[in-house]
Design an enzyme around this catalytic site. Structure first.
Site, PDB file in Angstrom:
ATOM      1  N   LEU A  18      -3.439   2.743   9.931  1.00 51.28           N
ATOM      2  CA  LEU A  18      -3.510   3.092   8.512  1.00 51.28           C
ATOM      3  C   LEU A  18      -2.079   3.243   8.025  1.00 51.28           C
ATOM      4  O   LEU A  18      -1.284   3.926   8.638  1.00 51.28           O
ATOM      5  CB  LEU A  18      -4.279   4.405   8.346  1.00 51.28           C
ATOM      6  N   ASP A  19      -1.756   2.589   6.925  1.00 53.32           N
ATOM      7  CA  ASP A  19      -0.414   2.608   6.345  1.00 53.32           C
ATOM      8  C   ASP A  19       0.061   3.992   5.942  1.00 53.32           C
ATOM      9  O   ASP A  19      -0.736   4.907   5.788  1.00 53.32           O
ATOM     10  CB  ASP A  19      -0.450   1.776   5.054  1.00 53.32           C
ATOM     11  N   VAL A  20       1.348   4.080   5.652  1.00 55.21           N
ATOM     12  CA  VAL A  20       1.888   5.334   5.120  1.00 55.21           C
ATOM     13  C   VAL A  20       1.371   5.540   3.700  1.00 55.21           C
ATOM     14  O   VAL A  20       1.052   6.654   3.290  1.00 55.21           O
ATOM     15  CB  VAL A  20       3.429   5.268   5.141  1.00 55.21           C
TER      16      VAL A  20
END
Lengths: 261, 454
Positions: free
Chosen positions: A59-61
């Site tokens: 999951l991205d920042v």
């Protein structure tokens, strides 16, 4: 975790000299069960020094949502879940009128366009075609020979899925709401990255002869785990984690049995 | 600093106070306010206005060496680096001068027509050995005509009022073609060795480079639809009657005999008195749909197309096909298989060949339904319905209400447009950059009319 009552120390039988009751000189031995000194908490130290925690799909920042973690022996279940190739569902929010270099609203501005010609109908048409081409890609990357009867039967039931590596595929996409300039999409996908979803938003903008940036990416389902199973920041304590693991055990087991046989 | 330096030198003249030119400073990270101001000051581009119309386009794919695709550079490359392309496996855009309203694919040739009131209303390309595209005067020799037309070339029609009559529909058979106009009847051209053009058969007629275009006007009411079979023609009038002419050895004229008919004659049998709303044919079998949802068939039945009512392989009188599948909206006839669409949006196939239910279903006399999930229907999209069905010689095509095109059948010389050369045993999406409005299937090529997205 370390504060919880641990295992009782092992007991063993030792032959101890009998307590000198009367006058000394008695060299009798009495068998007694005493705890093993090696198991004493001060000798052993805390039971848990490190925990093996593995992460599920990345999951991205800049993204948010359900993030699956496996603890200890659960990491083996993580690899099995990965091999199941289940779809993930995202809620993607976008904004028409701007185009940036990294497709999100915090990037460097590339272009500004008008967007008053966009209607819900046009957006739905574009989404239908995206779904169509991705469905075709789904069938092609599933590595099943299209000429067999079983391929036909799986296609009828809609169970054809790539069971190996494949480029990102969107299995379903629909528009939840469109109030110009903002819009929200629900995307079901496989093997994707959040940046790919932002790129899709950008390409939808281009296809509609305007431009779009992605404002929000939120994963609402990852395989069998939904928002209801997810723990909030305030719930990151031992009790809730243990409850969550307990509740999800059955779901994970049935899903693994169904898919991997 | 510089003033002090200057002052230190004896006898030096002081320069006038100069503008301080420091070294150029690097840009540095711009503050949020600067970024916001730059964004607001950026120019806004407009690519499409509110009233932007969707454009109509024509896409072609399939075998190109006959010229039927209308792209001459596939057959004779005009630039050195281009190579001749025998098969166009995916949809290719064809530039047309006018908005095309009707398309028909024959056996190696194509007709495009537009319903304008300009003088040129019909264009043809492909094989012209029987003048199925009219007389195409050769540029090199003004007395001869072209045998292969590689580009959409206008077909001159002998209209009485060329600037008022509109062409409604075109249809193509094996070597003949029919053009339907709104006020001047039906024009036929091409091979007439079986009377399929509606005129008397002339012995040893030379059909190649012929200028003859026949006009048919005598019907009980205005002709609303024309359909070409392989070597016969069917006309449907406004009153619901069906006329036929041409070859009848398989009973495809439906007139009760197996001979040639050279004048369009009304059909009887089970369709006498029935209001027919659609007729279809491509090979030697014919289907007609009535306004009540019943279906009638006649013609060749060697492939079990009519085996549900009769054992004979040639049926020369229209027979009602009592299928209990619901009210039928549209029917299409192919060479060996038939397909119908019911009011609920279900698709049924029967006959012989690749019918669309996997490699195990090769032939059936009773209609079998194709599951709607193959056309994109699912719990996520419950509104998807099939809107139209079309048939080529050994392929089927279905159009959904979302504008997606699904094809299946034998992939003869890449005619399915899927990009692969293998046969397709169940409905497969064709990626077309637009919403498909109509599709015409031929033997080895297909042409589609597409509306762009925005």
């Amino acid at each position: 975790l370390n504060a919880a009552p641990g295992r009782a120390p092992r007991q063993h039988v030792r032959f101890l000299p009998a307590p000198a009751g009367s006058d000394g000189g008695e060299t009798g031995l009495v068998a007694a069960r005493v705890p093993v000194l090696a198991d004493h908490p001060l000798v052993r130290g805390p039971r848990f020094r490190r925990l093996k925690i593995g992460a599920g799909h990345r999951l991205d920042v800049k993204a948010s949502g359900v993030f699956v973690l496996g603890i200890g022996h659960g990491n083996k279940l993580l690899t099995d879940l990965y091999n199941c190739h289940l779809t993930k569902v995202y809620t993607v929010g976008g904004l028409f009128g701007k185009a940036t270099d990294d497709f999100s609203d915090t990037g460097k501005l590339v272009e500004k366009t008008t967007f008053d010609h966009i209607t819900r109908e046009k957006l739905e048409r574009i989404l239908a075609v995206i779904q169509g081409t991705n469905h075709k890609a789904l069938l092609m990357h599933s590595n099943i020979d299209m000429k067999t009867q079983e391929a036909y039967e799986l296609a009828v039931k809609g169970l054809i899925r790539p069971m190996g590596k494949s480029p990102p595929i969107i299995t379903a996409i629909r528009c939840l709401q469109l109030t110009l300039p903002e819009f929200q999409l629900e995307i079901h996908c496989l093997h994707e990255t959040q940046q790919y979803l932002r790129k899709i938003v950008h390409e939808i903008g281009l296809e509609l002869k305007s431009s779009a940036v992605c404002t929000q990416v939120r994963r609402i389902r990852d395989g069998v785990f939904t928002l209801d199973d997810a723990l909030l920041r305030t719930q990151w304590n031992l009790q809730s984690i243990q409850n969550a693991i307990w509740d999800c055990q059955l779901k994970v087991k049935t899903e693994l049995e169904k898919t991997l046989g | 600093v510089s003033a002090a330096m200057w002052g230190a030198l004896r006898g030096a003249r002081r320069p006038p106070p100069a503008l301080r030119r420091g070294l150029a400073k690097p840009a540095g990270p711009r503050s949020v306010r600067q970024l916001r101001e730059a964004e607001e000051a950026a120019p806004v581009f407009q690519y499409a206005g509110k009233a932007a119309k969707r454009k109509d386009r024509v896409f072609v794919w399939g075998f190109s060496y006959s010229g039927a695709l209308g792209v001459p550079s596939f057959v004779k490359p005009d630039v050195g680096w281009k190579k001749p392309r025998r098969i166009q496996a995916t949809p290719y855009r064809l530039e047309t001068a006018e908005k095309i309203s009707s398309v028909a694919c024959g056996y190696g040739f194509t007709l495009l027509s537009s319903n304008t009131t300009d003088i040129i209303k019909v264009w043809g390309m492909g094989l012209n050995k029987d003048s199925q595209l009219g007389f195409q005067r050769s540029i090199r020799d003004r007395t001869k005509g072209y045998e292969y037309v590689l580009e959409p070339s206008p077909i001159p029609l002998p209209l009485e009022k060329p600037q008022q009559t509109r062409v409604l529909q075109v249809s193509c058979g094996r070597a003949h073609s029919l053009i339907l106009t709104d006020s001047e009847g039906v024009f036929t051209m091409g091979n007439n060795s079986y009377g399929q053009c509606g005129r008397k058969v002339v012995e040893d007629e030379a059909y190649s480079e012929s200028h003859l275009i026949h006009q048919l006007k005598e019907f009980d009411s205005t002709v609303v639809q024309v359909v070409c079979g392989q070597d016969h023609s069917l006309f449907r009038t406004k009153k619901g009657a069906v006329y036929a002419c041409g070859w009848g050895a398989d009973g495809q004229t439906g007139l009760g005999h197996y001979n040639i008919t050279s004048v369009p004659t009304k059909l009887r049998g089970d369709i006498a008195g029935v209001n027919i709303i659609q007729v279809s044919s491509y090979g030697d079998c014919c289907l007609a749909v009535s306004d009540e949802g019943d279906i009638f068939g006649w013609g060749n039945s060697e492939y079990l197309q009519l085996a549900s009512v009769t054992e004979t392989t040639q049926v020369n009188v229209p027979r009602h096909l009592p299928f209990k599948i619901g009210k039928i909206k549209e029917a299409a006839c192919g060479g060996t298989g038939n397909i119908v669409l019911t009011e609920e949006g279900n698709v049924f196939v029967w006959g012989y060949g690749i019918l669309g239910k996997g490699p195990n279903l090769i032939e059936t006399a009773v209609p079998e339904m194709i599951p709607p999930s193959l056309f994109g229907w699912s719990d996520f999209n419950p509104d998807i319905r099939v809107a139209h069905v079309r048939c080529g010689l050994s392929q089927f095509a279905a159009l959904t209400n979302r504008g997606e095109l699904f094809v299946w059948g034998k992939n003869l010389r890449g005619c399915l447009g899927t990009g692969r050369m293998e046969d397709q045993y169940f409905p497969w999406r064709v990626t077309v950059p637009g919403e498909v409005v109509d599709v015409a299937c031929g033997v080895d090529h297909m042409v589609s009319m597409v509306k762009s997205f925005t």
